[in-house]
Design a protein around this motif. Structure first.
Motif, PDB file in Angstrom:
ATOM      1  N   TYR A 229       0.983  -1.239   0.009  1.00 20.60           N
ATOM      2  CA  TYR A 229       0.011  -0.220  -0.073  1.00 20.60           C
ATOM      3  C   TYR A 229       0.845   1.258   0.063  1.00 20.60           C
ATOM      4  CZ  TYR A 229      -3.377   3.471   1.269  1.00 20.60           C
ATOM      5  OH  TYR A 229      -4.215   4.737   1.581  1.00 20.60           O
ATOM      6  N   SER A 430      -6.253  -0.471  -1.702  1.00 17.37           N
ATOM      7  CA  SER A 430      -5.540  -0.031  -3.038  1.00 17.37           C
ATOM      8  C   SER A 430      -4.837   1.160  -2.808  1.00 17.37           C
ATOM      9  CB  SER A 430      -6.511   0.066  -4.227  1.00 17.37           C
ATOM     10  OG  SER A 430      -7.093  -1.057  -4.669  1.00 17.37           O
ATOM     11  N   SER A 431      -3.652   1.426  -3.214  1.00 18.43           N
ATOM     12  CA  SER A 431      -2.867   2.653  -3.012  1.00 18.43           C
ATOM     13  C   SER A 431      -3.529   4.147  -3.810  1.00 18.43           C
ATOM     14  CB  SER A 431      -1.317   2.476  -3.678  1.00 18.43           C
ATOM     15  OG  SER A 431      -0.690   1.306  -3.224  1.00 18.43           O
TER      16      SER A 431
END
Length: 726
Positions: A229, A430-431
């Motif tokens: 992440y 999700s990043s």
């Protein structure tokens, strides 16, 4: 100082420090009393605590619970000239008042949920209407982790607010934060900070996060699903999860507290949500969290006594790092009957020795006491935390629950799903990417929409990012396959170009994507997707073979007799399937069923387009020495023009069966360029995994990862004639 499970965990960790000569506790509990001397002092009475400290000549006082900190006990002890790990009463307002914490976060620019501080019902009603459901209503004061209501029911939210008003308090009403929650403890000496290991706890009483909030029913650490992440912000620096929290949350908060003249010393407990917009603060606490502490300290290898003393004396330093034991720690809380309402007390506890005799199991006491005969009794709501450690998360979970199974008393209760979602691979984050807002994550791909004010704002596009995740048997595996995301994206782009030149409309708009996802992302038209999978088969295998063996047909299409696994069909056939909900199975359907679902005209267009694309791709593959056995395509309509457009990924090892032409021979399963190698390993005795066990698959060994990666790369090389671009 303190009576609970958190304090027992701290005592045990201090006893492991060779630099610590003596540990004592006040008031402690029955379990703590087995380990160290205890003193019957009210932990919230600053004068009494200070007197105890000066009488015994202690070198360090560690205050555990929030109530003594909010009551100013730390300041009373400091005034007596003794170092204290714990903030002053003024600094403890970060937990004691949710409204104060919001003020600090706003001043420090810390990302958090929008909020309204309400002192009467009309203001509460307006705030609920402003933020909408789900409604989040928090008692502004201390509530031992149980003063928060999250509900879709507006009346229930108002009832909680009114109850707080009736008790003379106020509430903070917040916008709901999506995404999984994470706890991160940050040790602070007033200026310098060092983070511990992120953990996740389980606040509700029943499995599946059902029932009322509690102080916490279990926790585990570390969190594999946070691996990878990142967030990238205006300074252009990409940070991992812990660095994001330190730079955007903890340091600004500590700096703001110092600016206000109330420097923070102790542990800043950051309760966080990993949302589609990035990390957001849910709440601050000013002490170690219970039950996360029981798991986190079990893995800490750095001696705790010296560490806490350095915090208390302002000598932590700017570059302090910590050492951790390998593996995982999980704790399961065993609670009394009728907890969290009016827990039953006085029941005899049995089986503790049997539990602690197990390898990798420790039992920490919270609400325990003893009767005149020395019997161990329940004396609170949360009674025990059973900690399991292991080289894998599954092993740690198993040991914890094995320990729980040895312990009993009347009405004992515990959750049976601590860390279950992590084991099943059901937690994915999700990043954050500059200019994009995360929308959703599938098993492999993450989807983003343009952020307001970004270059793509106002355009009907999405950013599609392929990860290195790999799934098998409805589980997202804990081990990624390096370069898999780039293979899927680059191969799709190569095919999209071939198909575009052949007259097929595709959804690709641009490959100018954020640097963090370069090579594995593409900007695409935001299509109105057709709710069906369009499958073309030129060879008989998989689910088509299973149906053929039963009926001589595939989705109702009759086929010649005598075909076997891997047989080439006389003509390619179109065999659609229903598009399952995320995590479910697609189901093969007939053309008539497809037509009934999407309409006769669209069904005909889908069949024609799918078979046309398959024939072109099959010829291209054959010339490259590859057999294209079957492929799955997805289509959507352009929202503006209604044009049928090819979307998703296309003709990759995840959506197609590719076989090496040189070894193709009907009659048995064919070697392939996809994740079948992973499936075969999981199904083998070598993995030790039982598919029907309900437990997530184990981590993939290095040789399986390497062999699977090579199959993806080989498919790319053979089809494109080039090496995967770096």
């Amino acid at each position: 100082m303190g009576p609970g499970g958190r304090e027992h965990a701290i005592v045990r960790a201090l006893l492991r420090d060779d630099a610590v000569d003596t540990v004592e506790a006040a008031p402690g509990n029955a379990g703590i009393a087995q380990d160290v001397a205890c003193h019957p002092v009210d932990a919230s009475d600053g004068e009494a605590v200070a007197q105890l400290v000066t009488d015994h000549g202690y070198d360090l006082v560690v205050v555990g619970p929030e109530a003594p900190l909010a009551a100013g006990v730390a300041a009373a002890v400091r005034d007596a000239g003794v170092p204290v790990f714990g903030p002053s009463g003024a600094a403890a307002q970060l937990e004691a008042s949710k409204a104060f914490a919001k003020e600090v976060m706003e001043a420090a620019g810390v990302p958090t949920a929008g909020a309204v501080h309400a002192t009467e019902l009309t203001a509460a009603e307006a705030a609920l209407d402003r933020f909408g459901a789900p409604h989040v209503v928090k008692d502004d004061g201390l509530a031992a982790g149980k003063g928060v209501v999250v509900t879709e029911d507006r009346e229930a939210a108002l009832a909680h607010a009114q109850a707080c008003f009736d008790a003379g308090g106020s509430v903070v009403i917040e916008e709901f934060l999506d995404g999984p929650e994470v706890s991160l403890f940050v040790l602070v000496d007033g200026e310098h900070l060092v983070p511990l290991s992120p953990a996740q706890d389980f606040k509700r009483i029943f499995d599946g996060d059902a029932g009322p909030n509690t102080g916490g029913m279990g926790a585990y650490t570390p969190l594999d699903w946070l691996t990878g992440y990142t967030e990238t912000h205006d300074d252009g620096v990409t940070r991992d999860f812990v660095a994001t929290v330190m730079d955007r949350v903890a340091r600004p908060t500590v700096a703001e507290m110092a600016r206000r003249g109330t420097p923070f010393v102790g542990v800043l407990y950051c309760g966080l949500a990993v949302t589609s917009r990035g990390v957001r603060v849910v709440e601050f606490n000013v002490r170690f969290g219970d039950p996360e502490t029981q798991a986190v300290l079990e893995r800490l290898a750095t001696p705790l006594g010296r560490l806490l003393l350095d915090c208390a004396t302002g000598t932590l330093g700017a570059d302090r790092t910590l050492d951790w034991r390998d593996g995982y720690a999980v704790d399961v809380v065993m609670a009394a009957e009728n907890y969290p309402d009016s827990p039953r007390k006085g029941d005899v506890i049995q089986g503790l020795d049997a539990a602690e005799d197990l390898d990798g199991v420790a039992v920490l006491h919270a609400g325990t006491g003893r009767d005149e005969d020395g019997n161990l009794l329940t004396a609170g709501g949360r009674v025990l935390a059973v900690v399991g450690t292991g080289s894998t998360l599954a092993e740690a979970v198993g040991r914890s629950y094995e320990g729980v199974s040895r312990i009993s008393w009347r009405g004992a209760q515990h959750r049976t799903d601590i860390a279950a979602k992590a084991l099943a691979g059901d937690i994915r984050v999700s990043s954050q990417l500059p200019g994009w807002v995360h929308v959703t994550s599938g098993k492999v791909r993450d989807l983003y929409r343009p952020a307001p004010g970004s270059a793509w704002d106002g355009q009907d596009v999405v950013l599609v990012v392929a990860s290195d995740r790999i799934s098998a048997y409805d589980h997202v595996l804990s081990t990624p396959i390096p370069d898999k995301g780039r293979v899927l994206t680059q191969l799709s782009l190569w095919w999209f170009e071939q198909l575009r030149e052949a007259g097929t409309a595709t959804h690709v708009v641009s490959t100018e994507v954020p640097e963090a996802v370069a090579g594995r992302a593409m900007i695409c038209r935001d299509l109105e997707m057709v709710e069906a999978e369009c499958i073309a088969r030129g060879y008989l295998t998989g689910s088509g073979l299973a149906e053929y063996r039963e009926s001589g047909t595939v989705t109702g299409i009759p086929l010649p007799e005598g075909l076997t696994d891997g047989s080439r069909l006389p003509e390619p056939i179109f065999t659609p399937s229903s598009k399952a909900e995320q995590g479910g199975h697609d189901v093969n359907i007939s053309f008539a069923e497809l037509a009934a679902s999407v309409g006769e005209d669209l069904a005909e267009q889908l069949r024609e387009a799918t078979l046309r694309i398959y024939r072109l791709a099959e010829q291209t593959c054959r010339e490259a020495g590859v057999v294209l056995a079957d492929t799955k395509l997805e289509f959507g309509r352009d929202r503006a023009t209604g044009e049928l457009v090819l979307g998703d990924e296309v003709l990759t090892p995840d959506s197609s069966r590719f076989w090496p032409a040189e070894s193709w021979e009907p009659g048995s399963a064919q070697p392939s360029f996809d994740k079948q190698y992973v499936r075969d390993w999981l199904a083998s005795s070598r993995s030790g995994w039982d598919r029907d066990s309900g437990v997530a698959p184990p981590a993939l060994p290095a040789d399986v990862v390497a062999a699977t990666r090579e199959r993806y790369l080989d498919a790319y090389r053979r089809l494109t004639g080039e090496e995967l671009p770096q």
